[in-house]
Write a protein that holds these residues in place. Structure first.
Motif, PDB file in Angstrom:
ATOM      1  N   TRP A  55      -6.429  12.510 -12.081  1.00  0.00           N
ATOM      2  CA  TRP A  55      -6.260  11.605 -10.961  1.00  0.00           C
ATOM      3  C   TRP A  55      -4.785  11.381 -10.653  1.00  0.00           C
ATOM      4  CZ3 TRP A  55     -10.049   8.433 -14.145  1.00  0.00           C
ATOM      5  CH2 TRP A  55     -11.365   8.609 -13.688  1.00  0.00           C
ATOM      6  N   GLN A  59      -5.480   6.969  -7.444  1.00  0.00           N
ATOM      7  CA  GLN A  59      -6.877   7.157  -7.820  1.00  0.00           C
ATOM      8  C   GLN A  59      -7.177   6.479  -9.158  1.00  0.00           C
ATOM      9  OE1 GLN A  59      -6.866  11.419  -7.693  1.00  0.00           O
ATOM     10  NE2 GLN A  59      -7.311  11.505  -5.489  1.00  0.00           N
ATOM     11  N   HIS A  63      -9.735   3.507 -10.128  1.00  0.00           N
ATOM     12  CA  HIS A  63     -10.690   3.645 -11.228  1.00  0.00           C
ATOM     13  C   HIS A  63     -10.622   2.434 -12.152  1.00  0.00           C
ATOM     14  CE1 HIS A  63     -13.221   5.627 -14.184  1.00  0.00           C
ATOM     15  NE2 HIS A  63     -12.321   5.292 -15.108  1.00  0.00           N
ATOM     16  N   SER A 111     -14.140   8.223  -7.804  1.00  0.00           N
ATOM     17  CA  SER A 111     -12.852   7.515  -7.827  1.00  0.00           C
ATOM     18  C   SER A 111     -11.852   8.173  -6.890  1.00  0.00           C
ATOM     19  CB  SER A 111     -12.294   7.460  -9.252  1.00  0.00           C
ATOM     20  OG  SER A 111     -13.052   6.560 -10.035  1.00  0.00           O
ATOM     21  N   ARG A 112     -11.912   9.484  -6.776  1.00  0.00           N
ATOM     22  CA  ARG A 112     -10.998  10.185  -5.861  1.00  0.00           C
ATOM     23  C   ARG A 112     -11.294   9.801  -4.412  1.00  0.00           C
ATOM     24  NH1 ARG A 112     -10.566  16.386  -7.139  1.00  0.00           N
ATOM     25  NH2 ARG A 112      -8.870  16.139  -5.659  1.00  0.00           N
ATOM     26  N   ALA A 115     -10.793   5.863  -3.628  1.00  0.00           N
ATOM     27  CA  ALA A 115      -9.388   5.448  -3.517  1.00  0.00           C
ATOM     28  C   ALA A 115      -8.880   5.606  -2.087  1.00  0.00           C
ATOM     29  CB  ALA A 115      -8.523   6.251  -4.482  1.00  0.00           C
ATOM     30  N   ARG A 116      -9.593   6.366  -1.279  1.00  0.00           N
ATOM     31  CA  ARG A 116      -9.216   6.473   0.139  1.00  0.00           C
ATOM     32  C   ARG A 116      -9.618   5.214   0.895  1.00  0.00           C
ATOM     33  NH1 ARG A 116     -11.402  12.583   1.076  1.00  0.00           N
ATOM     34  NH2 ARG A 116      -9.906  13.588  -0.328  1.00  0.00           N
ATOM     35  N   ASN A 119      -7.717   1.764  -1.056  1.00  0.00           N
ATOM     36  CA  ASN A 119      -6.416   2.356  -1.340  1.00  0.00           C
ATOM     37  C   ASN A 119      -5.419   1.270  -1.724  1.00  0.00           C
ATOM     38  OD1 ASN A 119      -5.657   1.114   1.063  1.00  0.00           O
ATOM     39  ND2 ASN A 119      -6.040   2.945   2.267  1.00  0.00           N
TER      40      ASN A 119
END
Length: 192
Positions: A55, A59, A63, A111-112, A115-116, A119
């Motif tokens: 990550w 990210q 998490h 999580s990737r 995170a968008r 954010n």
């Protein structure tokens, strides 16, 4: 905090006196630290790789918030399965352990993607809302609730145990947070 003792019945533990203030203080410690991390992360650090994960710092920070979000779901699971016979909890834990590979995939990619949405501009507020919810939940637990425990999927996370009490559930996200905090490569994470 009094030591937890397993009873002969298997689903109940004796808890002489639960230090709710210490559990609430740990929630607040993390909330404060998280905001410090957000405010000290430089523009060039958000997309930098973290240490020991795949990550980015952003990210991984999400998490870390997710570790608190999952506790809200674990508390729901505890409320439902914790009142059923121990065999129901063991069956659920075995099923969830069997689903570790897809869980890991969803956990990583989720999580990737998440995170968008949550954010750097939104994750602080999300952490605040989750911590407030957990503190309210902690205050509302009956003393007898702390005497119950149930099986959890111990393959999902190194801090999950075969059997977890309510105290263990409230302690878990701080352990998860501290573990991943060490993997951040941001300026704020390196400061003492």
């Amino acid at each position: 905090m009094g030591a937890l003792q397993r009873s002969d019945r298997g689903g109940t533990m004796s808890q002489p006196n639960v230090d709710r203030d210490a559990l609430a203080a740990d929630l607040e410690r993390v909330r404060t630290d998280f905001h410090q991390l957000l405010s000290t992360t430089g523009d060039d650090e958000w997309n930098a790789p973290s240490n020991g994960t795949r990550w980015t710092n952003e990210q991984l920070l999400f998490h870390m918030v997710f570790g608190y979000m999952i506790i809200q779901r674990l508390l729901t699971l505890w409320r439902v399965l914790g009142r059923l016979p121990a065999s129901a909890g063991r069956t659920n834990a075995r099923f969830l352990n069997a689903a570790t590979v897809p869980f890991d995939w969803v956990n990583f990619h989720g999580s990737r993607v998440a995170a968008r949405v949550y954010n750097r501009r939104r994750m602080g507020k999300k952490m605040d809302r989750v911590i407030v919810s957990l503190q309210r939940s902690l205050r509302g637990q009956a003393e007898a609730d702390f005497a119950r425990c149930m099986p959890y999927p111990n393959r999902w996370d190194p801090y999950f145990q075969d059997s977890m009490s309510l105290v263990d559930i409230y302690r878990y996200p701080g352990q998860h947070y501290d573990h991943h905090r060490k993997q951040l490569t941001t300026t704020g994470a390196r400061e003492p």
